[in-house]
Enzyme design. Structure first.
Site, PDB file in Angstrom:
ATOM      1  N   ASP A   1       0.877  -1.166   0.000  1.00 16.07           N
ATOM      2  CA  ASP A   1       0.000   0.000   0.000  1.00 16.07           C
ATOM      3  C   ASP A   1       0.920   1.223   0.000  1.00 16.07           C
ATOM      4  O   ASP A   1       2.133   1.117   0.249  1.00 16.07           O
ATOM      5  CB  ASP A   1      -0.946  -0.009   1.209  1.00 16.07           C
ATOM      6  CG  ASP A   1      -2.161   0.893   0.977  1.00 16.07           C
ATOM      7  OD1 ASP A   1      -2.106   1.743   0.057  1.00 16.07           O
ATOM      8  OD2 ASP A   1      -3.161   0.760   1.699  1.00 16.07           O
TER       9      ASP A   1
HETATM   10  C1  BGC Z   1      -5.129   3.221   0.025  1.00  9.27           C
HETATM   11  C2  BGC Z   1      -5.202   2.178  -1.055  1.00  9.27           C
HETATM   12  C3  BGC Z   1      -5.178   2.834  -2.408  1.00  9.27           C
HETATM   13  C4  BGC Z   1      -3.896   3.655  -2.535  1.00  9.27           C
HETATM   14  C5  BGC Z   1      -3.743   4.323  -3.873  1.00  9.27           C
HETATM   15  C6  BGC Z   1      -3.962   4.174  -0.185  1.00  9.27           C
HETATM   16  O1  BGC Z   1      -4.072   5.261   0.674  1.00  9.27           O
HETATM   17  O2  BGC Z   1      -5.030   2.605   1.282  1.00  9.27           O
HETATM   18  O3  BGC Z   1      -6.376   1.421  -0.898  1.00  9.27           O
HETATM   19  O4  BGC Z   1      -5.284   1.908  -3.427  1.00  9.27           O
HETATM   20  O5  BGC Z   1      -3.929   4.663  -1.523  1.00  9.27           O
HETATM   21  O6  BGC Z   1      -4.698   5.284  -4.091  1.00  9.27           O
END
Ligand code: BGC
Length: 705
Positions: A270
Site C-alpha cells: 500500500d
Molecule cells: C489506500 C489504497 C489505495 C492507494 C492508492 C492508499 O491510501 O489505502 O487502498 O489503493 O492509496 O490510491
C-alpha cells in the site's frame, strides 16, 4: 412486382436487425484472452536476461505515484493504476504528474461495495466489476487497485463502505465474481488490503493480533476466493500483523499468501507502508508503491551481501510476468461511445435497487399510498449526494439528487424544507427524514450520529408518527434512541449517481426492496466484538492526521473474539442486536418448506444437496435471498452457533413457489486446524438452518455425517 415487395421487406428487416446489432456492438470490446502463465513466464525470463541491474532496481519501486516504470529500451510499457472502488477515480492531474493519456471523459459512480454486498447477488457483482473494468480499459488503466475485501469487524471503521461486510462466505462469493468480471476486460484486479486491516484509526500504527485459525476462517476466505478466481495482484496493508508490518512480513507474504493460499502473481505495498528494505525484499513483496522509499538502499544491501540479485530477479520477474499475462506490452485502449455509460448506469441502478435494505415498515406505510397528500422531505442528504471519501472517491456524471427523484414520483405532493418547524413536521401526512455519515479512508467515525442529525431525526419521529428515516452511510450507525418511533427505515448506503432513483422507486412502490444486511447493526457500540480497539485515553479524530500518525506509537488490537465476529459474536454472547445479519424486508412475504437433504450419508469427496421450497405468499412479485447456516453440534473446538455456508436469490411472482437447491462440500463443514495447517472435517451431527436472515430460521434439520 411481388418479388420486389418481398425483396424490399427482407431488406428492411435485415437492416433493422443490423442496426440493432450494431447498436449492441457499439462498445468495441475485445473478448480479453490472457496469455498463459507459462508463456508469460518464458517471456519474462527473456526480458529479465536483457535487463541491467539498475533497470531491475528501478522496476521494483513505483514511478510517478501510480505507475509501474517503463523500460523503453526493451519495449516494456509504463503501466498506470488507479482506484475504482465505487467507480473509476479520475485524477486529472496528480501532484504535477501529467495524466493526459489516461483520461476518461467521465466515470460512472456506482453504489459502494457494501451496497453491492447487500444485494447478495454474485452475478450482479460480476456485471458491476465488468463495467468498472471496461471504464478502466477506456481510460488506459491497466491495474485496478481493488476490490477491497477487509472485514467489517468495527462499525466505526472509515472504510467499511469499500468492503463486503462481515461474513467470510458472503465476501468470498461476491469477490470471486467481482474478480472474474474485472479481469474479463483485461484489467487487473488487486485484492486488498492483505491482511487483517480492519480499522483506519492511525492505520499505519495498528498492530492486529490474531491467531491462524481466525485468519483462515474469517479474514482469508475472500482473498482465497479472489486468488482462485484468477486475480493477478494483491496489495498488502498498512497495519502490522502480530508485530510486523504486512508489506514486509515474511509470514504474511511468503507464508500465508504465497504458500498457504497459493498466490503466484504480483504483490505490491500500500502507499507509504513499508520501512525496511531488507525485510521487504525477503518477505516475498514485489513492488513498493508509490516510490522506492524503503527500497532506496537496495544497491547497498546488495553490496553488503544482505540480499542477493536472485531476490531482485524474483521481484522484477513477478512484475514482468503479470504484465505479460495481461498483454500490457501489446494492447489497445477500448473505444467506447455513450452506450457504454448507459449500460453502466443501468448496472449501477440495478445494484441500488437490490442493495437498499428495508429495515422496518410498520403497518406497511411503504410504499406510500396515493392518499398520502403531503410529504415533507428534510434532512442531510436531500439535496446533496453522499459518497465515501479517500482513494475511493468518485465524481460520477448525471448525479441524481434525492429531492428531484422523489419529485418525479410524487410531483407537487412532496416539499423539501431544510429546517422545518415542529409545526411543519406535525402537519405533514408523512415525513421523509434523510440522515447519514460521510465516511472515508484515513480515519474512523463515531457509531453515534453527529448531534445535529440525531436531533433532527428525533424531532421528526417525536412529532410525526409517520416518519420514514432514510439512512445514507457506509456502515452501521446508532439508531437505538429513535428506532422504535420511526415508522419505517430504509438503509440506502452510498447509492452512487443513480441510487436516489432506486430509492424513490422503492418509496413509491415501483421497485420491491430485496436488500439484506451484509452486517449486524448493534444497539450500542460497546456490544460489538471490536469495542475497545482505541488505546486508553484517546478519542477518534477526523481528517487524514498524518503528522499525528507519525508520532503515534504502534498500538495493539487484540482480536480476542477470535472466529466469533459479526453475528457469530452476538449469538455466542447472547447480545440482541438492533438488526441482525442477513435481515431485510420486502413488500411481499415468503414461506419456506420441505427442507430435505439428498442423502444423510456424506461422502467426503462429493457434495450434499440441500433442497427446499420457497413460496411467495404475498401479493407482489419479489426477490428473496434464501440463506443456509450450519451448526456443528458437537465438536472438539469451539464453533459458532451459525455459519453461513450457502445462499441463493430467487425471483418469485405472487403465489409462485420454487424448489431451490444449495450444495455443500466437506470444506463447508470443516474448521481450520492450525496444527496440520489444513481444513479438518470432523464427523458428527450438524444442524442445517435455512431462513431469511441469521435470526429468522424458517426450516431446519439435523443430520449425521
Ligand atoms: C489506500 C489504497 C489505495 C492507494 C492508492 C492508499 O491510501 O489505502 O487502498 O489503493 O492509496 O490510491
Amino acid at each position: 412486382m411481388y418479388k420486389y415487395i418481398i425483396l424490399s421487406i427482407v431488406l428492411s428487416i435485415a437492416s433493422f436487425i443490423l442496426y440493432f446489432q450494431m447498436k449492441g456492438q457499439s462498445i468495441k470490446k475485445e473478448q480479453f484472452q490472457p496469455l498463459s502463465y507459462k508463456q508469460a513466464d518464458g517471456k519474462a525470463d527473456s526480458v529479465l536476461a536483457l535487463m541491467t541491474q539498475d533497470e531491475k532496481i528501478a522496476l521494483i519501486g513505483g514511478d510517478r505515484s501510480f505507475f509501474i516504470r517503463p523500460i523503453p529500451r526493451l519495449n516494456f510499457p509504463e503501466v498506470y493504476m488507479t482506484d475504482a472502488t465505487q467507480g473509476v477515480h479520475t485524477r486529472e492531474k496528480f501532484k504535477d504528474i501529467d495524466l493526459t493519456n489516461y483520461q476518461l471523459e467521465k466515470s460512472t459512480a456506482f453504489p459502494c461495495p457494501i451496497s453491492l454486498a447487500a444485494t447478495w447477488n454474485p452475478e450482479l457483482s460480476y456485471r458491476y466489476a465488468e463495467a468498472i473494468g471496461e471504464e478502466c480499459r477506456a481510460g488506459g488503466i491497466g491495474i485496478l487497485l481493488g476490490p477491497g475485501m477487509n472485514s467489517y469487524r468495527i462499525s466505526q471503521c472509515g472504510r467499511n463502505f469499500e468492503y463486503f461486510g462481515e461474513d467470510p462466505f458472503l465476501r468470498a462469493r461476491m469477490v470471486s465474481e467481482y474478480v472474474k468480471g474485472v479481469q474479463s476486460t483485461g484489467t487487473i484486479a488487486t485484492l486488498k488490503h492483505f491482511v487483517a486491516n480492519n480499522t483506519d484509526y492511525y492505520r499505519r500504527k495498528s498492530n492486529s493480533i490474531l491467531d491462524e485459525r481466525t485468519l483462515h476462517e474469517i479474514y482469508l476466505p475472500p482473498f482465497k476466493a479472489g486468488i482462485d478466481a484468477g486475480a493477478q495482484a494483491v496489495m498488502t496493508s498498512y497495519n502490522l500483523l502480530n508485530g510486523e508490518w504486512c508489506g514486509q512480513n515474511d509470514y504474511v507474504i511468503n507464508g500465508l499468501l504465497r504458500t498457504q493460499l497459493g498466490f503466484r502473481g504480483l504483490v505490491m505495498t500500500d502507499w507509504w507502508s513499508v520501512y525496511d528494505g531488507e525485510k521487504l525484499i525477503k518477505s516475498g513483496q514485489d513492488l513498493e508503491m508509490p516510490f522506492a522509499v524503503a527500497l532506496k538502499d537496495t544497491r547497498q544491501l546488495l553490496q553488503e551481501g544482505k540480499i542477493k540479485i536472485e531476490d531482485i530477479n524474483r521481484m522484477a520477474k513477478n512484475i514482468l510476468r503479470t504484465c505479460f499475462i495481461m498483454k500490457f506490452d501489446n494492447r489497445n485502449k477500448y473505444v467506447f461511445d455513450n452506450t457504454m455509460y448507459e449500460n453502466h448506469e443501468s448496472v449501477a441502478l440495478q445494484t441500488a435497487r437490490e442493495g437498499i435494505v428495508l429495515l422496518k415498515n410498520e403497518k406497511n406505510i411503504l410504499p406510500l399510498q396515493k392518499e398520502t397528500k403531503t410529504i415533507l422531505l428534510t434532512g442531510e442528504y436531500a439535496e446533496k449526494i453522499a459518497v465515501g471519501g479517500g482513494s475511493a472517491a468518485v465524481k460520477g456524471f448525471n448525479n441524481r439528487i434525492m429531492f428531484d427523484e422523489l419529485k418525479q414520483e410524487f410531483g407537487t405532493r412532496i416539499t423539501y424544507v431544510k429546517n422545518p418547524t415542529l409545526g411543519q413536521i406535525k402537519s405533514a401526512d408523512v415525513v421523509l427524514c434523510s440522515i447519514g455519515t460521510e465516511d472515508s479512508e484515513g480515519w474512523d467515525r463515531l457509531f453515534a450520529l453527529p448531534d445535529d442529525q440525531e436531533k433532527k431525526v428525533e424531532d421528526c419521529v417525536n412529532n410525526n408518527p409517520n416518519t420514514v428515516v432514510i439512512v445514507t452511510s457506509g456502515s452501521g450507525i446508532r439508531m437505538t434512541d429513535w428506532n422504535n418511533k420511526a415508522r419505517a427505515i430504509l438503509y440506502a448506503w452510498y447509492g452512487g449517481q443513480i441510487g436516489n432513483k432506486a430509492l424513490a422507486e422503492i418509496i413509491a412502490g415501483k421497485t420491491n426492496p430485496s436488500g439484506k444486511l451484509p452486517i449486524t447493526i448493534e444497539k450500542e457500540f460497546k456490544d460489538s466484538p471490536g469495542y475497545g480497539y482505541i488505546p486508553k485515553n484517546e478519542t477518534l479524530y477526523q481528517g487524514w492526521n498524518e503528522k499525528e500518525e507519525k508520532k503515534h506509537l504502534v498500538y495493539d488490537i487484540h482480536y480476542t473474539e477470535g472466529i466469533f465476529v459479526g453475528y457469530r459474536w452476538y449469538e455466542k454472547k447472547n447480545i440482541e442486536p438492533l438488526y441482525p445479519f442477513g435481515y431485510g424486508l420486502s413488500y411481499t412475504s415468503f414461506e419456506y418448506s420441505d427442507l430435505a437433504v439428498g442423502t444423510d450419508i456424506f461422502h467426503e469427496q462429493g457434495t450434499l444437496k440441500v433442497s427446499l421450497t420457497v413460496k411467495n405468499v404475498g401479493t407482489r412479485k419479489g426477490l428473496e435471498t434464501v440463506q443456509l447456516y450450519l451448526q456443528d453440534v458437537e465438536c472438539t473446538v469451539p464453533r459458532p452457533l451459525k455459519e453461513l455456508k450457502g445462499f441463493i436469490k430467487v425471483d418469485l411472482e405472487p403465489g409462485q413457489s420454487r424448489n431451490v437447491v444449495i450444495e455443500l462440500t466437506t470444506k463447508d463443514f470443516s474448521f481450520w486446524n492450525p496444527k496440520t495447517k489444513d481444513w479438518f472435517f470432523e464427523k458428527g451431527s450438524f444442524i442445517l438452518q435455512v431462513g431469511s436472515s441469521s435470526k429468522e430460521i424458517k426450516v431446519q434439520k439435523q443430520i449425521e455425517l
